[in-house]
Design a protein around this motif. Structure first.
Motif, PDB file in Angstrom:
ATOM      1  N   VAL A 135       0.839  -1.203   0.000  1.00  0.00           N
ATOM      2  CA  VAL A 135       0.000   0.000   0.000  1.00  0.00           C
ATOM      3  C   VAL A 135       0.874   1.253   0.000  1.00  0.00           C
ATOM      4  O   VAL A 135       0.651   2.190  -0.779  1.00  0.00           O
ATOM      5  N   LEU A 136       1.895   1.260   0.857  1.00  0.00           N
ATOM      6  CA  LEU A 136       2.777   2.424   0.908  1.00  0.00           C
ATOM      7  C   LEU A 136       3.462   2.650  -0.446  1.00  0.00           C
ATOM      8  O   LEU A 136       3.574   3.781  -0.929  1.00  0.00           O
ATOM      9  N   HIS A 137       3.898   1.551  -1.040  1.00  0.00           N
ATOM     10  CA  HIS A 137       4.539   1.634  -2.359  1.00  0.00           C
ATOM     11  C   HIS A 137       3.563   2.214  -3.380  1.00  0.00           C
ATOM     12  O   HIS A 137       3.917   3.098  -4.164  1.00  0.00           O
ATOM     13  N   ALA A 138       2.306   1.727  -3.328  1.00  0.00           N
ATOM     14  CA  ALA A 138       1.302   2.203  -4.287  1.00  0.00           C
ATOM     15  C   ALA A 138       0.990   3.682  -4.076  1.00  0.00           C
ATOM     16  O   ALA A 138       0.605   4.371  -5.008  1.00  0.00           O
ATOM     17  N   LEU A 139       1.154   4.155  -2.845  1.00  0.00           N
ATOM     18  CA  LEU A 139       0.860   5.558  -2.563  1.00  0.00           C
ATOM     19  C   LEU A 139       2.035   6.467  -2.912  1.00  0.00           C
ATOM     20  O   LEU A 139       1.993   7.663  -2.672  1.00  0.00           O
ATOM     21  N   GLY A 140       3.099   5.872  -3.459  1.00  0.00           N
ATOM     22  CA  GLY A 140       4.207   6.707  -3.910  1.00  0.00           C
ATOM     23  C   GLY A 140       5.376   6.794  -2.947  1.00  0.00           C
ATOM     24  O   GLY A 140       6.210   7.684  -3.077  1.00  0.00           O
ATOM     25  N   ALA A 141       5.446   5.854  -1.986  1.00  0.00           N
ATOM     26  CA  ALA A 141       6.617   5.832  -1.107  1.00  0.00           C
ATOM     27  C   ALA A 141       7.811   5.299  -1.901  1.00  0.00           C
ATOM     28  O   ALA A 141       7.670   4.365  -2.685  1.00  0.00           O
ATOM     29  N   THR A 142       8.974   5.912  -1.711  1.00  0.00           N
ATOM     30  CA  THR A 142      10.175   5.438  -2.406  1.00  0.00           C
ATOM     31  C   THR A 142      10.753   4.236  -1.650  1.00  0.00           C
ATOM     32  O   THR A 142      10.436   4.004  -0.480  1.00  0.00           O
ATOM     33  N   ASP A 143      11.607   3.496  -2.341  1.00  0.00           N
ATOM     34  CA  ASP A 143      12.316   2.388  -1.685  1.00  0.00           C
ATOM     35  C   ASP A 143      13.098   2.907  -0.483  1.00  0.00           C
ATOM     36  O   ASP A 143      13.137   2.278   0.578  1.00  0.00           O
ATOM     37  N   ASP A 164      12.426   5.404   1.388  1.00  0.00           N
ATOM     38  CA  ASP A 164      11.506   5.712   2.479  1.00  0.00           C
ATOM     39  C   ASP A 164      11.134   4.441   3.245  1.00  0.00           C
ATOM     40  O   ASP A 164      11.267   4.376   4.472  1.00  0.00           O
ATOM     41  N   PRO A 215       6.999  -2.912  -9.003  1.00  0.00           N
ATOM     42  CA  PRO A 215       7.272  -2.119 -10.216  1.00  0.00           C
ATOM     43  C   PRO A 215       7.751  -0.704  -9.888  1.00  0.00           C
ATOM     44  O   PRO A 215       7.486  -0.207  -8.827  1.00  0.00           O
ATOM     45  N   PRO A 275       7.708   6.832  -8.110  1.00  0.00           N
ATOM     46  CA  PRO A 275       6.980   7.222  -6.881  1.00  0.00           C
ATOM     47  C   PRO A 275       6.372   8.622  -6.951  1.00  0.00           C
ATOM     48  O   PRO A 275       5.220   8.816  -6.557  1.00  0.00           O
ATOM     49  N   VAL A 297       3.513  10.179   3.326  1.00  0.00           N
ATOM     50  CA  VAL A 297       4.485   9.677   2.346  1.00  0.00           C
ATOM     51  C   VAL A 297       5.099  10.844   1.581  1.00  0.00           C
ATOM     52  O   VAL A 297       6.289  10.862   1.285  1.00  0.00           O
TER      53      VAL A 297
END
Ligand SMILES: Nc1ncnc2c1ncn2[C@@H]1O[C@H](COP(=O)(O)OP(=O)(O)OP(=O)(O)O)[C@@H](O)[C@H]1O
Ligand SMILES: [Mg+2]
Lengths: 290, 220
Positions: free
Chosen positions: A193-201, A203, A290, B76, B107
């Motif tokens: 979910v965090l990844h989908a919301l635009g969190a970077t690796d 982060d 991805p 991101p 985020v």
């Protein structure tokens, strides 16, 4: 509101899955091992350097009381293995013997020549034999044989301690990696979910790594704190060997002889291992997204 | 806004293409239904739009960014400009409603006072201000989906995609969810909604993309 803010800073719920019990306890045990090993390495190094010094003056040549020493000294100085030949001070000799012979020493004392060697002999017994042949009537005391053997032992102990330290660090890394993987498995959905919301690796990995570094540093600190009195006890037991005396109480223990600099480095070093391990584990795992 | 050119997608090297030769353009501010039988590729198409998958062939352009020429590290930032609503909500069960909605803002590194203001406003908009401190498990399905919509729009995305957002809801709840999506459209957001619910489509006629076995069979 404080609860909400605390949760807000921990969206992955890492406080739950990377608990403050198991990981610090495991790392604490390894920190204890590391501290003991570190002190062992330091102690072996100290003994080695002390014995190296002792071994250098390890040979003594005894002549009969009243014997002429000038020729013997000249002959000894001429030998390439010998850096310095020195007549032992009669007053110091008398002081050494006083406990056995009393104040008024009636018997004549032998002449004692102390030899400082250029380097540790490969075969001290052979050297002693050659000296005895060159200086008639001399008795050569070659306890350097034993010192040399002890020195070799201390050196290998030192090497073993370093190897053990590396091993402990390796096991710690493996344990941390397993804990991080378990954390990832437990928070797979939240990470997605965090990844989908635009969190970077960076982060996501940083959140894990921060938590892991804190827990591991804490554990290592605990282990070090537990190790300190044990090490002080050892140092106390070893004190008479190097001319000290045994302590009478806890505060009297030879605390200042502990390798504090190395011990102080343990928790930050452990935290760094934890941080790097978590970062690497997370970033490798996040690569599949991805 | 969204442009597909000769797009193909396969899951794995030797797998068959689940999307084939897709070419279309979604104008800024448009509303589209995404229709098609189960397995037609609706979810796959939306995954391409919200950067959860990358096309194996062709060019996908989202918000003016051509993805085939974009490095992974740049994605991101783009994801933060696309809102996503899932059929199964995907709320974080260990966080209360407020923090779930605040997640995209956190985020993005927004300041706490701004987070509080934005989340409060958006929760009022979806009618869940009184539930800010509730845990997701304590909400009805419709309420959870409205939380998910709040999370999807709290960053004011330019593109909002919803994958069967009403699939798990009864008709009144579904209407309420859909009216929120339509309001986002009215406010200028480009919206794409995949659905099976023909009744909702009939109630709100709009442009549609229709898929059949991975191909686009109609657009308009
Ligand atoms: N992760 C995946 N790995 C392999 N194949 C997949 C994956 N996801 C979907 N597919 C396949 O891709 C095709 C399209 O699936 P997709 O989920 O896009 O369809 P859909 O139109 O959303 O269906 P539904 O209406 O049932 O949700 C299906 O044949 C499916 O089996
Ligand atoms: Mg689907």
């Amino acid at each position: 509101m404080t609860l909400r803010r605390a949760r807000g800073r921990d969206p992955l719920g890492l406080r739950r899955v990377l608990s403050d019990r198991l990981l610090p306890a495991l790392v604490g045990a390894m920190g204890l091992l590391a501290a003991l090993t570190l002190a062992g390495a330091r102690g072996a190094a100290d003994l080695a350097s002390r014995w190296e010094g002792g071994a250098a003056t390890a040979l003594t040549v005894q002549l009969a009381p009243g014997a002429a020493t000038d020729r013997a000294l000249a002959v000894l100085e001429a030998m390439p293995e010998i850096a310095e030949a020195r007549l032992a001070d009669p007053a110091r000799l008398a002081a050494l013997l006083r406990p056995w012979l009393g104040d008024a020493i009636a018997i004549p004392l032998p002449k004692v020549i102390e030899l400082r060697l250029a380097r540790l002999p490969a075969d001290p017994a052979a050297l002693a034999g050659r000296i005895a042949a060159l200086v008639p009537g001399a008795q050569v005391e070659a306890h350097g044989v034993w010192v040399a053997r002890l020195l070799a032992l201390a050196r290998s102990l030192q090497a073993v301690a370093v190897a053990a330290l590396v091993l402990v660090a390796g096991i710690a890394t493996a344990v941390i990696a397993v804990a991080v993987r378990a954390g990832i498995a437990a928070r797979r959905d939240a990470i997605a979910v965090l990844h989908a919301l635009g969190a970077t690796d960076a982060d996501i990995a940083g959140r894990f790594a921060g938590r892991v570094a804190w827990l591991v540093g804490l554990g290592a600190f605990g282990g070090t704190v537990v190790a300190a009195p044990i090490l002080a006890g050892f140092a106390d037991m070893a004190a008479p060997l190097s001319g000290g005396r045994v302590a009478e109480g806890l505060l009297d223990l030879p605390w200042q002889r502990l390798p504090w600099a190395e011990l102080a480095l343990l928790p930050p070093a452990a935290a760094l291992i934890g941080w790097v391990t978590a970062q690497v584990t997370l970033r490798l795992w996040l690569r599949r997204l991805p | 806004m969204v442009r597909f050119a000769e797009v193909g997608l396969r899951y794995g090297e030797s797998a068959p293409e689940v999307l084939r030769d897709l070419s279309f353009v979604l104008e800024p501010g448009s509303f589209h239904w995404l229709l098609g039988a189960s397995g037609a590729g609706k979810t796959s198409l939306l995954r391409l739009m919200h950067l959860a998958a990358r096309a194996t062939r062709g060019e996908v352009e989202v918000l003016g960014v051509a993805l085939s020429r974009t490095r992974r590290a740049a994605l991101p930032a783009l994801r933060r400009r696309v809102g996503v609503v899932y059929q199964d909500f995907r709320l974080l069960p260990h966080l209360p409603v407020f923090d779930n909605v605040a997640l995209p803002l956190r985020v993005a590194g927004r300041a706490p006072h701004q987070i509080r203001a934005d989340v409060t406003e958006i929760l009022r908009w979806v009618g869940l201000a009184p539930k800010a401190d509730a845990m997701p498990a304590a909400l009805s399905g419709g309420e959870q989906q409205r939380v998910a919509i709040a999370r999807a729009v709290v960053m004011r995305p330019a593109l909002l995609v919803a994958d069967e957002p009403t699939g798990n809801l009864d008709i009144p709840q579904a209407r309420r969810v859909l009216s929120l999506l339509r309001e986002m459209h009215r406010l200028g957001t480009t919206v794409v909604v995949a659905t099976h619910a023909e009744t909702l489509v009939a109630e709100y006629p709009a442009a549609s993309l229709r898929l059949d076995a991975g191909r686009l069979v109609s657009h308009g």
